[in-house]
Design a protein around this motif. Sequence first.
Motif, PDB file in Angstrom:
ATOM      1  N   VAL A  75      -3.677  -7.581  -2.297  1.00 45.05           N
ATOM      2  CA  VAL A  75      -4.637  -6.530  -2.903  1.00 45.05           C
ATOM      3  C   VAL A  75      -5.604  -7.189  -3.999  1.00 45.05           C
ATOM      4  CG1 VAL A  75      -3.106  -4.644  -2.330  1.00 45.05           C
ATOM      5  CG2 VAL A  75      -2.768  -5.808  -4.341  1.00 45.05           C
ATOM      6  N   LEU A  76      -6.993  -6.759  -3.875  1.00 43.12           N
ATOM      7  CA  LEU A  76      -7.603  -6.878  -5.131  1.00 43.12           C
ATOM      8  C   LEU A  76      -7.859  -5.647  -5.566  1.00 43.12           C
ATOM      9  CD1 LEU A  76      -9.884  -8.577  -6.639  1.00 43.12           C
ATOM     10  CD2 LEU A  76     -11.489  -8.157  -4.663  1.00 43.12           C
ATOM     11  N   VAL A  77      -7.688  -5.501  -6.834  1.00 38.26           N
ATOM     12  CA  VAL A  77      -8.040  -4.448  -7.517  1.00 38.26           C
ATOM     13  C   VAL A  77      -8.823  -4.437  -8.725  1.00 38.26           C
ATOM     14  CG1 VAL A  77      -6.952  -2.227  -8.546  1.00 38.26           C
ATOM     15  CG2 VAL A  77      -5.463  -3.469  -6.791  1.00 38.26           C
ATOM     16  N   VAL A  78      -9.960  -3.852  -8.801  1.00 36.63           N
ATOM     17  CA  VAL A  78     -10.865  -4.053 -10.032  1.00 36.63           C
ATOM     18  C   VAL A  78     -10.855  -2.680 -10.627  1.00 36.63           C
ATOM     19  CG1 VAL A  78     -13.164  -4.291 -10.631  1.00 36.63           C
ATOM     20  CG2 VAL A  78     -12.433  -5.644  -8.590  1.00 36.63           C
ATOM     21  N   SER A  79     -10.328  -2.809 -11.944  1.00 34.99           N
ATOM     22  CA  SER A  79     -10.121  -1.353 -12.620  1.00 34.99           C
ATOM     23  C   SER A  79     -10.328  -1.825 -13.892  1.00 34.99           C
ATOM     24  CB  SER A  79      -8.613  -0.825 -12.265  1.00 34.99           C
ATOM     25  OG  SER A  79      -8.683   0.244 -12.996  1.00 34.99           O
ATOM     26  N   SER A  80     -11.186  -0.690 -14.813  1.00 26.66           N
ATOM     27  CA  SER A  80     -11.275  -0.590 -16.235  1.00 26.66           C
ATOM     28  C   SER A  80      -9.937  -0.202 -16.813  1.00 26.66           C
ATOM     29  CB  SER A  80     -12.373   0.428 -16.597  1.00 26.66           C
ATOM     30  OG  SER A  80     -11.973   1.942 -15.948  1.00 26.66           O
ATOM     31  N   LYS A  81      -9.134   0.254 -16.106  1.00 28.33           N
ATOM     32  CA  LYS A  81      -7.355   0.435 -16.553  1.00 28.33           C
ATOM     33  C   LYS A  81      -6.887  -1.004 -17.112  1.00 28.33           C
ATOM     34  CE  LYS A  81      -6.475   4.823 -14.879  1.00 28.33           C
ATOM     35  NZ  LYS A  81      -5.179   5.848 -14.894  1.00 28.33           N
ATOM     36  N   PHE A  82      -7.520  -2.028 -16.407  1.00 30.80           N
ATOM     37  CA  PHE A  82      -6.868  -3.317 -16.902  1.00 30.80           C
ATOM     38  C   PHE A  82      -7.526  -3.989 -18.062  1.00 30.80           C
ATOM     39  CE2 PHE A  82      -6.331  -3.921 -12.158  1.00 30.80           C
ATOM     40  CZ  PHE A  82      -5.400  -3.554 -12.037  1.00 30.80           C
ATOM     41  N   GLU A  83      -8.751  -3.439 -18.652  1.00 31.87           N
ATOM     42  CA  GLU A  83      -9.270  -3.735 -19.831  1.00 31.87           C
ATOM     43  C   GLU A  83      -8.308  -4.195 -21.189  1.00 31.87           C
ATOM     44  OE1 GLU A  83     -12.431  -4.459 -20.315  1.00 31.87           O
ATOM     45  OE2 GLU A  83     -13.271  -3.562 -18.403  1.00 31.87           O
ATOM     46  N   GLY A  84      -8.141  -5.411 -21.664  1.00 30.65           N
ATOM     47  CA  GLY A  84      -7.385  -5.538 -22.628  1.00 30.65           C
ATOM     48  C   GLY A  84      -5.634  -5.853 -22.209  1.00 30.65           C
ATOM     49  N   LEU A  85      -5.659  -5.968 -21.104  1.00 32.44           N
ATOM     50  CA  LEU A  85      -4.131  -6.094 -20.677  1.00 32.44           C
ATOM     51  C   LEU A  85      -4.133  -7.479 -20.167  1.00 32.44           C
ATOM     52  CD1 LEU A  85      -3.216  -2.903 -18.671  1.00 32.44           C
ATOM     53  CD2 LEU A  85      -2.598  -3.342 -20.910  1.00 32.44           C
ATOM     54  N   PRO A  86      -3.028  -8.062 -20.610  1.00 32.07           N
ATOM     55  CA  PRO A  86      -2.684  -9.441 -19.891  1.00 32.07           C
ATOM     56  C   PRO A  86      -2.539  -9.433 -18.449  1.00 32.07           C
ATOM     57  CG  PRO A  86      -0.869  -8.890 -21.330  1.00 32.07           C
ATOM     58  CD  PRO A  86      -2.045  -7.743 -21.351  1.00 32.07           C
ATOM     59  N   LEU A  87      -2.549 -10.400 -17.669  1.00 33.31           N
ATOM     60  CA  LEU A  87      -2.320 -10.345 -16.353  1.00 33.31           C
ATOM     61  C   LEU A  87      -0.906  -9.906 -15.993  1.00 33.31           C
ATOM     62  CD1 LEU A  87      -3.740 -11.154 -13.604  1.00 33.31           C
ATOM     63  CD2 LEU A  87      -2.800 -13.362 -13.800  1.00 33.31           C
ATOM     64  N   ILE A  88       0.067 -10.160 -16.462  1.00 31.82           N
ATOM     65  CA  ILE A  88       1.484  -9.748 -16.366  1.00 31.82           C
ATOM     66  C   ILE A  88       1.402  -8.173 -16.376  1.00 31.82           C
ATOM     67  CG2 ILE A  88       2.315 -10.015 -18.511  1.00 31.82           C
ATOM     68  CD1 ILE A  88       4.444 -10.811 -15.430  1.00 31.82           C
TER      69      ILE A  88
END
Length: 150
Positions: A75-88
């Motif tokens: 899966v490739l997920v592009v989301s603004s919910k990932f802003e500021g979060l580390p990869l884990i």
Amino acid sequence: MLPSVLRCARPVSSHPALTRPFAHFRPHMDPDPSRPVQRAITTKLTDALKPDHLEVQNESHMHAVPPGSESHFRVLVVSSKFEGLPLIQRHRLVNEALKEELSSCVHALAIQAKTPEQWQSNPTVAKSPPCLGGSKGDHTVEEKLKAGRE
């Protein structure tokens, strides 16, 4: 195998996530009605992460599984919910959204989790390497493949 696939699948024909337009949502492919696990993954990630871009690829054909299997995904997920979060943390959000599938019918899940800015600066999708024959030690593979053709 079939009962576990059915347990993973959810009917989504009237699901609002599939009819709701997204300003930047460009799915790689429309969920195929003959692929219930792929449809469930697409729907759950859409609901949980409101992606700007989502690609769900069934890579089961690259492994020693019966034809038509839905057990290995990228899966490739592009989301603004990932802003500021580390990869884990991003991966944990994806895993949480798909916990039912991961605990039953999905054997492997490769995740690319990007922010919209990361995607804009590098819109590439990773490729999975060829299967290295992890099933060589599984002496029941031929039986499983035969059962899948019947």
